[in-house]
Design a protein around this motif. Structure first.
Motif, short mmCIF file in Angstrom:
data_model
loop_
_atom_site.label_atom_id
_atom_site.label_comp_id
_atom_site.label_asym_id
_atom_site.label_seq_id
_atom_site.Cartn_x
_atom_site.Cartn_y
_atom_site.Cartn_z
N VAL A 12 33.00 54.21 33.02
CA VAL A 12 33.45 55.29 34.50
C VAL A 12 32.90 54.37 35.89
CG1 VAL A 12 33.40 57.22 36.21
CG2 VAL A 12 34.28 56.94 33.69
N GLU A 13 31.46 54.22 35.95
CA GLU A 13 30.60 53.69 36.63
C GLU A 13 31.54 51.87 37.02
OE1 GLU A 13 26.98 53.97 36.34
OE2 GLU A 13 26.25 55.42 35.79
N ILE A 14 31.51 51.31 35.99
CA ILE A 14 32.17 49.56 35.79
C ILE A 14 33.17 50.11 36.68
CG2 ILE A 14 32.72 48.02 34.53
CD1 ILE A 14 30.76 48.59 32.12
N ARG A 15 34.55 50.74 36.18
CA ARG A 15 35.89 50.77 36.60
C ARG A 15 35.62 51.16 38.43
NH1 ARG A 15 39.54 55.35 36.67
NH2 ARG A 15 37.66 56.13 36.88
N ASN A 16 34.41 52.10 38.79
CA ASN A 16 34.92 52.88 39.68
C ASN A 16 33.99 51.21 40.68
OD1 ASN A 16 35.48 54.54 39.27
ND2 ASN A 16 34.14 55.89 38.93
N THR A 17 32.83 50.32 40.12
CA THR A 17 32.15 49.51 41.34
C THR A 17 33.21 48.39 41.25
OG1 THR A 17 29.93 49.63 39.82
CG2 THR A 17 30.12 48.00 40.59
N LEU A 18 34.03 48.23 40.16
CA LEU A 18 35.05 47.57 40.33
C LEU A 18 36.25 47.03 40.90
CD1 LEU A 18 34.85 45.87 36.51
CD2 LEU A 18 34.43 44.25 38.30
N GLU A 19 36.78 49.01 41.15
CA GLU A 19 37.52 48.77 42.21
C GLU A 19 37.93 49.08 43.78
OE1 GLU A 19 40.98 52.93 42.40
OE2 GLU A 19 38.88 53.31 41.92
N LYS A 20 35.94 48.88 44.21
CA LYS A 20 35.17 48.96 45.44
C LYS A 20 35.52 47.56 45.76
CE LYS A 20 32.28 53.04 45.19
NZ LYS A 20 31.51 53.89 45.73
N LEU A 21 35.09 46.50 44.39
CA LEU A 21 35.09 45.12 44.76
C LEU A 21 36.03 44.26 44.89
CD1 LEU A 21 32.27 43.60 42.06
CD2 LEU A 21 32.17 43.56 44.24
N SER A 22 36.54 45.30 44.29
CA SER A 22 38.85 45.00 44.26
C SER A 22 39.95 45.14 45.86
CB SER A 22 39.94 45.16 43.86
OG SER A 22 40.42 46.85 43.99
N LEU A 23 38.47 45.86 46.58
CA LEU A 23 39.19 46.39 47.85
C LEU A 23 37.93 46.13 49.19
CD1 LEU A 23 39.19 50.23 46.90
CD2 LEU A 23 41.00 48.61 47.50
N THR A 24 37.20 45.16 48.46
CA THR A 24 36.78 44.53 49.53
C THR A 24 35.78 43.10 49.30
OG1 THR A 24 34.45 45.46 48.66
CG2 THR A 24 35.28 47.04 49.88
N GLN A 25 36.62 42.73 48.00
CA GLN A 25 36.49 41.85 47.77
C GLN A 25 35.88 40.63 49.30
OE1 GLN A 25 39.72 39.25 45.96
NE2 GLN A 25 38.40 38.19 44.71
N ALA A 26 36.67 40.04 50.16
CA ALA A 26 36.56 38.98 50.94
C ALA A 26 35.35 38.91 51.31
CB ALA A 26 37.95 38.88 51.27
N TRP A 27 34.39 40.23 51.66
CA TRP A 27 33.62 40.37 51.73
C TRP A 27 31.97 40.11 51.08
CZ3 TRP A 27 34.08 39.12 56.99
CH2 TRP A 27 34.69 39.36 57.55
N SER A 28 32.67 40.47 49.86
CA SER A 28 31.22 41.54 48.98
C SER A 28 31.20 40.51 47.33
CB SER A 28 30.86 42.67 48.90
OG SER A 28 32.42 43.40 48.29
N ARG B 31 41.13 48.81 32.07
CA ARG B 31 41.43 49.05 33.83
C ARG B 31 40.43 48.59 34.15
NH1 ARG B 31 45.22 50.12 37.15
NH2 ARG B 31 44.15 51.24 39.13
N SER B 32 39.18 48.33 33.47
CA SER B 32 37.74 46.87 33.71
C SER B 32 38.49 46.04 33.68
CB SER B 32 37.04 47.45 33.55
OG SER B 32 36.15 49.16 33.53
N TYR B 33 38.99 45.37 32.17
CA TYR B 33 39.71 44.25 32.23
C TYR B 33 40.80 43.70 33.47
CZ TYR B 33 36.68 43.48 28.13
OH TYR B 33 35.72 43.25 26.84
N GLY B 34 41.12 45.12 34.03
CA GLY B 34 42.12 44.48 34.87
C GLY B 34 41.91 43.71 36.27
N TYR B 35 41.01 44.86 36.51
CA TYR B 35 40.08 44.64 37.93
C TYR B 35 39.54 43.43 37.70
CZ TYR B 35 41.06 48.58 39.77
OH TYR B 35 41.36 50.22 40.30
N ILE B 36 39.01 42.97 36.26
CA ILE B 36 38.06 41.52 36.45
C ILE B 36 39.21 40.40 36.97
CG2 ILE B 36 36.67 39.70 35.09
CD1 ILE B 36 35.17 42.40 33.87
N TYR B 37 40.11 40.51 35.99
CA TYR B 37 41.46 39.85 35.91
C TYR B 37 41.85 39.44 37.74
CZ TYR B 37 45.67 37.99 35.90
OH TYR B 37 47.36 36.94 36.25
N TYR B 38 41.68 40.91 38.32
CA TYR B 38 42.68 40.38 39.34
C TYR B 38 41.43 39.60 40.38
CZ TYR B 38 43.25 42.75 44.62
OH TYR B 38 43.72 42.39 45.36
#
Length: 461
Positions: free
Chosen positions: A294-310, A357-364
């Motif tokens: 859950v922590e990995i999924r949530n962290t990757l989800e946040k990164l997907s929203l702020t990717q350009a800056w973080s 879901r987490s692998y999906g975020y990494i791919y994105y």
């Protein structure tokens, strides 16, 4: 390290020196990844890449003439092998560390803005392979999933093709084999969907969407029975479309693939009942693994929203290795507790959903990575924001006076003045991605100019 904590000795003692060298290189890559005091540069990465390639040459020389199968029946993934079977059933220690080095190097190539060069393709093929393996295992995927992977594989093929002459032919063959291994799995999944007739593809897409929404609701911090009940009601509406337990077309015929879709619908209904019954409460025996995912999924989800800056792309390495470790800990596809007991259906599906879901975020995050060095990203991101603002102004009718464009013009000029001899420098370095940044700067100037001319014309009228 997030890789295997201890490695057995190589079966061939000659490979020990290669293993030692690769471990040293991997350690240097990890130190470079963790250093946030400065930007990563091509001059930091390329020497380490060349050292890994040199070790690969030594390894291939040692293995030359060997059969591509070890005593345990595992096919070796020679970097030169055109008949590669991948991934391995049993991974030799040297190959495992080599994979870690290439994985890190691939992410470093993205970090320094060399996304369109062959080494950058390595990490993406690993992630796509993981995703496709999971889609095949659970048989839950949509046309959109496959279409995006297909587009990415085609782009990677083009990158490898254009790399001829710039990188080792053996390395390019190696990458091509990885891409085609993914393509084989993808084609198999596409053929399954192609069998669906009539309106079943639309129903299938809807069912997959509902199922994923239920799984998402099941893993939220606060479980909502209302949300799951609403999704379950949508399933019952689809169920009500059946006639005598079958989906029929307008001409009363049963389309091809009816049994598969009916089975999928039943799985969705059963899953919705289980989720409503459990209400997000997870068994203690698997709670630690659940919380980690859950922590990995949530962290990757946040990164997907702020990717350009973080995001620094190399950060993805740690998440991917954590996921790999949990995924590979399964026994015959099943999660087991500390006492070796298999997980029940609820636990199994929930953990697999979080992994996928987490692998999906990494791919994105990988495919969304811009071909711009992290040293230039601050300028690039400001220009992206400026471009969006100017487009929004244009779409909303423009400005009534050129004076309204002064803030945009001042910002553009301040960024343009950062260039030295037409290039953006960081120290004495010329970071990768100059073309992308300059093209974006030119587009912003052009938009600004169009808005100013339109405002002046209106004023004259």
């Amino acid at each position: 390290m997030t890789d295997t904590p201890s490695l057995p000795l190589p079966s061939d003692s000659r490979e020990q020196s290669v293993l030692d060298n690769l471990l040293r290189i991997r350690e240097q890559l990890m130190l470079l990844k963790q250093d946030r005091t400065t930007y990563v540069k091509s001059s930091d990465v390329m020497p380490l890449y060349e050292q890994v390639v040199e070790q690969v040459k030594l390894l291939n020389d040692m293995r030359a003439g060997e059969p591509h199968e070890d005593s345990k029946g595992a096919h070796r993934d020679h970097i030169t092998g055109s008949d590669m079977l991948w991934p391995l059933t049993v991974v030799p220690p040297v190959d495992r560390v080599l994979d870690g080095c290439f994985q890190l190097l691939s992410l470093f190539f993205m970090t320094i803005g060399r996304n369109n060069e062959a080494p950058a393709a390595y990490a993406l093929t690993s992630t796509i392979k993981r995703l496709l393996d999971h889609l095949i295992e659970v048989e839950l995927y949509s046309e959109k999933d496959l279409a995006h992977c297909s587009h990415t594989l085609e782009r990677l093929r083009e990158i490898v093709k254009n790399a001829a002459g710039s990188y080792s032919p053996n390395f390019l063959t190696f990458l091509s084999n990885r891409i085609e291994a993914c393509q084989t799995l993808l084609t198999s999944l596409q053929n399954r969907l192609a069998r669906l007739g009539g309106d079943l593809p639309k129903i299938h897409e809807k069912l997959i969407s509902i199922l994923r929404s239920i799984s998402l609701a099941n893993t939220r911090a606060k479980f909502s029975s209302t949300e799951v009940a609403r999704l379950q009601a949508q399933l019952k509406e689809i169920d009500a479309q059946r006639v005598d337990g079958k989906f029929v077309s307008a001409n009363k015929e049963v389309p091809a693939g009816n049994e598969e879709i009916c089975e999928l619908l039943e799985r969705c209904l059963v899953w919705s009942n289980i989720v409503l019954e459990r209400k997000g409460v997870f068994p203690e025996a698997f709670s630690s693994k659940y919380q980690t995912l859950v922590e990995i999924r949530n962290t990757l989800e946040k990164l997907s929203l702020t990717q350009a800056w973080s995001l620094r792309e190399t950060d993805l390495y740690d998440y991917q290795r954590q996921l790999d470790k949990i995924d590979e800990s399964r026994v015959n596809g099943n999660f087991v507790d500390a006492e070796g007991n298999f997980a029940e259906l609820y636990v199994q599906r929930t953990l697999l959903y979080l992994i996928r879901r987490s692998y999906g975020y990494i791919y994105y995050l990988m495919v969304s990575s811009e071909p711009v060095s992290e040293a230039l990203l601050p300028v690039y991101n400001q220009l992206q924001t400026l471009r969006r603002c100017l487009i929004e102004v244009k779409n909303s009718g423009g400005v009534s006076s050129p004076r309204e464009l002064y803030p945009y013009s001042m910002k553009l000029n301040s960024l343009d003045n950062m260039r030295v001899d037409g290039k953006f420098l960081v120290g004495n370095e010329i970071p990768e991605g100059q073309g992308s940044v300059i093209d974006l700067l030119s587009e912003c100037f052009e938009l600004n100019y169009e808005l100013r001319i339109a405002a002046e014309s209106e004023g004259e009228e």
